[in-house]
Design an enzyme around this catalytic site. Sequence first.
Site, PDB file in Angstrom:
ATOM      1  CB  CYS A  97      -0.938  -0.280   1.050  1.00 17.51           C
ATOM      2  SG  CYS A  97      -2.266   1.303   1.198  1.00 17.51           S
ATOM      3  NE  ARG A 131      -9.256   6.550   3.569  1.00 19.41           N
ATOM      4  CZ  ARG A 131      -7.467   6.297   3.206  1.00 19.41           C
ATOM      5  NH1 ARG A 131      -7.634   4.606   3.177  1.00 19.41           N
ATOM      6  NH2 ARG A 131      -6.987   7.255   2.370  1.00 19.41           N
ATOM      7  CG  HIS A 196      -3.386  -3.411   4.483  1.00 23.42           C
ATOM      8  ND1 HIS A 196      -1.730  -2.648   4.844  1.00 23.42           N
ATOM      9  CD2 HIS A 196      -4.546  -2.209   4.096  1.00 23.42           C
ATOM     10  CE1 HIS A 196      -1.926  -1.549   4.393  1.00 23.42           C
ATOM     11  NE2 HIS A 196      -3.253  -1.485   3.648  1.00 23.42           N
TER      12      HIS A 196
END
Length: 243
Positions: A97, A131, A196
Amino acid sequence: MNESKLRIVAVHQELLGTYGDIGNAAILVHRARARGVSAEIVLARSDAPLPSSGDIYLFGGGEDSAQIASVTSLRVYGGELSLTTALSNGAALLAICAGLQILGEYFPGSGGERVEGLNLLPLHTISGKRRLVGELGTRSDRFSVSLTGFENHRGCTVLDEDAEALGEVFLGIGNGDEARHVDGIIFGKTIGTYMHGPALARNPELADHLLVSVLGVLAPYEDLPATALATERRRVANALASR
Ligand code: GLN
């Protein structure tokens, strides 16, 4: 590889450790030791130069301001040269990321301004419209299993035309490039992704891929709890994708 011990460099954990990314280092150490390879974690702080003698470098995720502080430190302390030296000596690298964005040509700052990256990977990142948060699943011919993780980013990463993605997305968004529904990048011994997890906890095959790239052939090792977690996450990802 470094003579005696596998050196796993966790880069700027105080800035890029927001998502438990240090877990990726712990997993690499565990899976190396399980094969009789001694390994250590080197914590590379942002107030000092990055060592160039690592075997595997780990860049984690972070907030916009933290990732700018990280890239600023890398520039001030000659991090680009340390990484170039390490990579040309055969080191591997995992960038998640914010870490992925930092290693590209540029990425958006908190106000949308262009921030120069280290330009070590053939990609750049622009600000997305919203987002992107949720489960992420990919497949590729390089891995016999699908890879899963959790994404949380606003940046959208565009790979250069001939760059290879880590995988095709079957769940979630990944890089967020409208032209290619893919996640991450695989570039030499560098892997980048928006997953993640920590990603290596959810994907032991990815951990072994990194270890093989620096150690060569690995002895077989079945970590039952790790396999159970990865299998359960893949089952959930498949179920979510088919809804
Ligand atoms: N700040 C970056 C973005 O929002 C990276 C976020 C992250 O590492 N999770 O795109």
